[in-house]
Design an enzyme around this catalytic site. Structure first.
Site, PDB file in Angstrom:
ATOM      1  N   TYR A  61      85.465  16.776  32.909  1.00  0.00           N
ATOM      2  CA  TYR A  61      86.921  16.877  32.961  1.00  0.00           C
ATOM      3  C   TYR A  61      87.456  15.850  33.965  1.00  0.00           C
ATOM      4  O   TYR A  61      86.877  15.654  35.040  1.00  0.00           O
ATOM      5  CB  TYR A  61      87.281  18.305  33.392  1.00  0.00           C
ATOM      6  CG  TYR A  61      88.744  18.582  33.457  1.00  0.00           C
ATOM      7  CD1 TYR A  61      89.509  18.658  32.296  1.00  0.00           C
ATOM      8  CD2 TYR A  61      89.376  18.767  34.672  1.00  0.00           C
ATOM      9  CE1 TYR A  61      90.860  18.907  32.364  1.00  0.00           C
ATOM     10  CE2 TYR A  61      90.730  19.026  34.751  1.00  0.00           C
ATOM     11  CZ  TYR A  61      91.477  19.098  33.582  1.00  0.00           C
ATOM     12  OH  TYR A  61      92.817  19.343  33.651  1.00  0.00           O
ATOM     13  N   LYS A  97      92.107  28.026  30.018  1.00  0.00           N
ATOM     14  CA  LYS A  97      91.923  27.546  28.655  1.00  0.00           C
ATOM     15  C   LYS A  97      91.644  28.703  27.690  1.00  0.00           C
ATOM     16  O   LYS A  97      92.476  29.559  27.531  1.00  0.00           O
ATOM     17  CB  LYS A  97      90.808  26.500  28.644  1.00  0.00           C
ATOM     18  CG  LYS A  97      90.981  25.408  29.713  1.00  0.00           C
ATOM     19  CD  LYS A  97      92.126  24.462  29.404  1.00  0.00           C
ATOM     20  CE  LYS A  97      92.398  23.495  30.554  1.00  0.00           C
ATOM     21  NZ  LYS A  97      91.249  22.730  30.978  1.00  0.00           N
TER      22      LYS A  97
END
Ligand SMILES: *Cc1c(COP(=O)(O)O)cnc(C)c1O
Length: 392
Positions: free
Chosen positions: A108, A205
């Site tokens: 990420y 998420k």
């Protein structure tokens, strides 16, 4: 029933009845009344169950952490204020000046930034390597290497790490093996069953799943490591708020259903895109043309997830036209929402890289990543079909 307080300043007693509420209560209190110094001692010493101050823990965090613990086959997980707070608490809680990390080079974006821009200022160095290339990871190890940090499925090219090889390497060398399990989720993969020492999530998420909560989770196999992460997070104020925990826990009730449906949709969408004349390439770990298809099969079986990437004609004009053409699909650089979201890494997560560096990763101007949601698949496919067919 309620007693009326003698002044508005006195705290109002909560009306309690004999019937138990079905919904999880939300407890936003910052402080807790332990009754007496002995009562407070009992809580701090662990002789009584209770709370003291919300930054150090609160019921909504414990309820949420306990649920994710159950999903991961873990115990004593800690809720952090974001996925990045979880990554930060793990790294700063477990490492110190002079230590070295080897990490996947497709983590990420903010994790990469933490490793390469921020940690060096505090004397922690990182080397980024291809987590699918065991030899490269081994070559990057130094005597000071204390941690290997990876994501099983990388973003946005959906490459699959050599997780078993890395776990063995880490164990042989006495190095902590940390897995950010955000993409795969425990529904698809439980890292503790495969040699991980620490598991991290961005709860923001798929777990919370409704794009209305920013939270993280971290858990270590070893109790001393858990304490180190907890102490760092509590001292630095990285823990999560009751309201966010309450919302995320609410989201988890439907997690299994959402995940299964989104994954089924992703498989169908990947098959559709693979046959579409306007699509140049589809990347999905469940497809036989995926570069890591065998490894994906060995590690994930049929649980190949809800993320699909693909490429159309490599031009910004085509990318703009496609994104606008998907009129009802949210165009946003996130993932894991209950509805499908579309993102374009060249203009978002990978915008800081040169076009050449992106090309080396296989990310052209026509590269899109879809976080597939739970809507009816026929609707989703027809919306994307319309946008693709309108391309020049
Ligand atoms: C989003 C994400 C993070 C960071 O999570 P936040 O909740 O946005 O701070 C970390 N790792 C992965 C794999 C992510 O997708």
């Amino acid at each position: 029933m309620t007693n009326t307080p003698k002044t508005l300043v006195r705290r109002t007693p909560w009306p309690e009845g004999s019937a138990v509420p079905v919904g999880t209560p939300l407890q936003p209190s910052v402080v807790y009344d332990a009754g007496s110094p002995d009562g407070l001692d009992a809580i701090y010493d662990g002789d009584a169950q209770g709370y003291t101050y919300a930054r150090e823990g609160h019921p909504n965090a414990d309820v949420l952490a306990g649920k994710i613990d159950g999903m991961e086959g873990a115990e004593g997980g800690i809720i952090l204020s974001s996925g990045m707070a979880a990554v930060t608490a793990v790294v700063l809680g477990l490492l110190g000046q002079g230590d070295h990390i080897v990490a996947g080079d497709q983590l990420y974006g903010r994790s990469l930034r933490l490793l390469t821009q921020d940690l060096p200022r505090w004397g922690i160095e990182a080397t980024l390597t291809d987590a699918g290339d065991l030899g490269a990871v081994e070559a990057a190890l130094r005597p000071a290497t204390k941690m290997i940090l990876i994501e099983l499925v990388s973003n946005p090219t959906l490459r699959v790490a050599d997780l078993h090889g890395l776990a063995r390497l880490a164990q042989d060398r006495g190095i902590l093996f940390v897995v950010d399990n955000t993409f795969t989720t425990p529904r698809a993969f439980q890292p503790f069953d495969h040699g991980a020492d620490v598991v991290i999530h961005s709860v923001t998420k798929l777990l919370a799943g409704h794009s209305d909560v920013t939270l993280g989770y971290a858990v270590a196999r070893d109790a001393n490591h858990r304490k180190a992460i907890y102490d760092l997070a509590t001292t630095m104020g990285l823990t999560g708020s009751p309201f966010d925990c309450w919302l995320a826990e609410r989201g988890l009730y439907s997690f299994d259903l959402r995940y299964d449906r989104a994954e089924e949709n992703a498989k169908a969408l990947a098959a559709f895109l693979g046959d579409h004349p306007k699509v140049e390439r589809v990347i999905y770990p469940g497809r036989s043309d995926h570069p890591d298809a065998d490894r994906a099969k060995a590690l994930l079986g049929a649980r190949t997830g809800n993320m699909v990437s693909f490429e159309i004609a490599p031009s910004r004009a085509a990318a703009n036209a496609f994104a606008k053409g998907c009129a009802n699909i949210v165009f946003a650089p996130t993932l894991g929402d209950i509805g499908t979201t579309l993102s374009h890494p060249p203009s978002s997560s990978h915008r800081a890289l040169s076009p050449e560096a992106r090309a080396a990763m296989g990310i052209s101007e026509g590269f899109f990543r879809v976080s597939v949601g739970v809507e009816p698949i026929d609707l989703l496919i027809s919306e994307i079909d319309v946008a693709l067919n309108a391309l020049a």
